[in-house]
Design an enzyme around this catalytic site. Structure first.
Site, PDB file in Angstrom:
ATOM      1  N   HIS B  50      -2.423  -5.449   3.941  1.00  0.00           N
ATOM      2  CA  HIS B  50      -2.010  -4.078   3.671  1.00  0.00           C
ATOM      3  C   HIS B  50      -1.510  -3.459   4.980  1.00  0.00           C
ATOM      4  O   HIS B  50      -1.866  -3.931   6.068  1.00  0.00           O
ATOM      5  CB  HIS B  50      -3.190  -3.270   3.133  1.00  0.00           C
ATOM      6  CG  HIS B  50      -3.560  -3.595   1.710  1.00  0.00           C
ATOM      7  ND1 HIS B  50      -4.441  -2.841   0.974  1.00  0.00           N
ATOM      8  CD2 HIS B  50      -3.148  -4.593   0.888  1.00  0.00           C
ATOM      9  CE1 HIS B  50      -4.566  -3.368  -0.239  1.00  0.00           C
ATOM     10  NE2 HIS B  50      -3.803  -4.426  -0.318  1.00  0.00           N
ATOM     11  N   GLU B  52      -2.345  -0.801   6.549  1.00  0.00           N
ATOM     12  CA  GLU B  52      -3.401  -0.302   7.445  1.00  0.00           C
ATOM     13  C   GLU B  52      -4.020  -1.450   8.245  1.00  0.00           C
ATOM     14  O   GLU B  52      -4.328  -1.309   9.437  1.00  0.00           O
ATOM     15  CB  GLU B  52      -4.524   0.382   6.636  1.00  0.00           C
ATOM     16  CG  GLU B  52      -4.099   1.604   5.840  1.00  0.00           C
ATOM     17  CD  GLU B  52      -3.762   1.262   4.394  1.00  0.00           C
ATOM     18  OE1 GLU B  52      -3.035   0.271   4.154  1.00  0.00           O
ATOM     19  OE2 GLU B  52      -4.210   1.996   3.507  1.00  0.00           O
ATOM     20  N   CYS B  80      -7.128   2.126   0.104  1.00  0.00           N
ATOM     21  CA  CYS B  80      -7.969   1.404  -0.866  1.00  0.00           C
ATOM     22  C   CYS B  80      -9.341   1.158  -0.210  1.00  0.00           C
ATOM     23  O   CYS B  80      -9.500   1.351   0.996  1.00  0.00           O
ATOM     24  CB  CYS B  80      -7.303   0.083  -1.266  1.00  0.00           C
ATOM     25  SG  CYS B  80      -7.527  -1.262  -0.081  1.00  0.00           S
ATOM     26  N   CYS B  83      -9.291  -1.000   2.992  1.00  0.00           N
ATOM     27  CA  CYS B  83      -8.711  -0.340   4.168  1.00  0.00           C
ATOM     28  C   CYS B  83      -9.581   0.805   4.663  1.00  0.00           C
ATOM     29  O   CYS B  83      -9.711   1.006   5.874  1.00  0.00           O
ATOM     30  CB  CYS B  83      -7.296   0.117   3.853  1.00  0.00           C
ATOM     31  SG  CYS B  83      -6.181  -1.293   3.625  1.00  0.00           S
TER      32      CYS B  83
END
Lengths: 148, 148
Positions: B50, B52, B80, B83
């Protein structure tokens, strides 16, 4: 059958010997270990390098897929929020953990694994067979750290 | 002052162009961007990649430390669970997100960031200035995916 939690404990032992918080994980598909990981946060100076994350990265690489749908993870300690989220994101079928995290009394790990935000909800199982051994390894590690 | 959310949107745009879910992040220390990331899950076939996570990995590498204590993350979408956990583990001081995640109505992101399990509790801020632009980019992306 191989005791997969014992294999995760061997990984935790490697972390202990490397002066890292002793947590270990293995990922199993069709009764075979396809990836292993032990905590390496200090060595790699990277906050993400928990045993579960290292094992997931290796498994994705091995299977050439981000979906680990038939995989079971055995991990010595109840996963932290990051790792619980990573386990769900990687679509791991089931997580078996070998020791409860005392400060996780809020059931957050379970909340994450059953969150409506995530498309996949891994099964969560606590296997207490080796919990004393795992807990002792963690206690010994932190006692040693406090003395140095 | 540079509009850091706009910079995170530029990262999301890169993901869009690479046919990845368009989410982007930047990490700022002393008003300077030290790391950027955009979602690359499909390209890398790795469930962890992701925006992040990519930005945190780069920032740890740059600062040669797993502790990002003076850092602020700007991310286009509410993080999410994985993260959010990673942000807390990396000791990021503050997270600013530019669009609410509709399926995250359970407030899980906030629960994770304030969990007693984690030693560090990052501040969480919603900046809605560009929320329509971010939301439109995500809607366009998923409409396009459904057509192909």
């Amino acid at each position: 059958m191989l005791d997969f939690m014992k294999e995760a404990i061997k990984e935790a032992q490697k972390a202990y010997e490397e002066d890292e918080v002793p947590i270990g994980a293995v990922i199993v598909v069709d009764n075979k270990i396809i990836a292993r990981g032990h905590n390496r946060r200090e060595k790699l100076q990277n906050a993400l390098k928990h045993s579960e994350i290292i094992a997931i990265e290796k498994a994705c690489k091995k299977l050439k897929s981000w979906r680990l749908e038939n995989a079971i993870m055995y991990v010595t300690l109840e996963p932290c929020p990051m790792c619980a989220g990573a386990i769900a994101n990687a679509r791991i079928a089931k997580v078996v953990y070998g020791c409860k995290e005392k400060s996780a009394g809020d059931g957050l790990c379970e909340k994450i694994l059953t969150s409506p935000r995530l498309n996949h909800k891994p099964e969560l199982e606590y296997d207490d067979k080796h919990s004393e051994e795992i807990s002792k390894m963690l206690t010994d590690f932190f006692s040693r750290k406090r003395q140095t």
